[in-house]
Write a protein that holds these residues in place. Structure first.
Motif, PDB file in Angstrom:
ATOM      1  N   TRP A   8     -18.070  23.330 -23.829  1.00 26.04           N
ATOM      2  CA  TRP A   8     -19.260  24.086 -23.438  1.00 26.04           C
ATOM      3  C   TRP A   8     -19.293  25.457 -24.106  1.00 26.04           C
ATOM      4  CZ3 TRP A   8     -23.748  22.663 -21.958  1.00 26.04           C
ATOM      5  CH2 TRP A   8     -23.906  21.498 -21.212  1.00 26.04           C
ATOM      6  N   SER A  12     -22.161  26.433 -26.752  1.00 23.01           N
ATOM      7  CA  SER A  12     -22.999  27.615 -26.511  1.00 23.01           C
ATOM      8  C   SER A  12     -22.959  28.568 -27.695  1.00 23.01           C
ATOM      9  CB  SER A  12     -22.546  28.333 -25.240  1.00 23.01           C
ATOM     10  OG  SER A  12     -22.663  27.482 -24.132  1.00 23.01           O
ATOM     11  N   ILE A  66     -27.778  21.720 -26.185  1.00 22.69           N
ATOM     12  CA  ILE A  66     -27.690  22.168 -24.798  1.00 22.69           C
ATOM     13  C   ILE A  66     -28.537  21.333 -23.826  1.00 22.69           C
ATOM     14  CG2 ILE A  66     -28.117  24.127 -23.240  1.00 22.69           C
ATOM     15  CD1 ILE A  66     -25.828  24.695 -25.159  1.00 22.69           C
TER      16      ILE A  66
END
Length: 130
Positions: A8, A12, A66
């Motif tokens: 993650w 990001s 995402i």
């Protein structure tokens, strides 16, 4: 931290880099080249329309990294998008090598490696579908 958290974080970071890069859609290429120095001179080799197309692809890539996972709508698109992002950075690295910009490819190679990491992690051990 476990692998999912790292994935993650890296996802990001990649999405953020891609979103920042879409600024080429809104700024004149001469301004980008002047502000970015040697690392940004490549924009002068492309027409404004080509830069707009690249920026749109980068925007879609940021969203594809995402949104499918967050919205739980076709989350398999995350590793597919990461693979496409890796290919984007292969193209960026190739373009820089052809321009003789060996000193400026480090970031592109890093982003390529991060995209491969996300693709590997989301296709494999931390798949959203498994």
């Amino acid at each position: 931290m476990d692998l999912n958290v790292w994935l993650w974080i890296v996802t990001s970071l990649l999405a953020t880099v891609l979103l920042i890069s879409t600024s080429k859609m809104f700024l004149p290429r001469e301004r980008i080249a002047a502000a970015g120095g040697r690392a940004a001179e490549w924009v002068l080799d492309f027409s404004p329309g080509a830069l707009r197309a690249i920026a749109i692809l980068e925007f879609l890539a940021a969203a594809g990294l995402i949104l499918p996972a967050v919205l739980d709508i076709a989350p398999v698109l995350v590793p597919v998008t990461a693979t496409c992002v890796a290919l984007l950075f292969v193209g960026a690295t190739t373009m820089r090598l052809r321009r003789g910009e060996r000193a400026t490819i480090a970031a592109d190679v890093l982003y390529f490696a991060l995209a491969v990491f996300v693709a590997w992690g989301r296709f494999g051990p931390e798949s959203f579908t498994g």
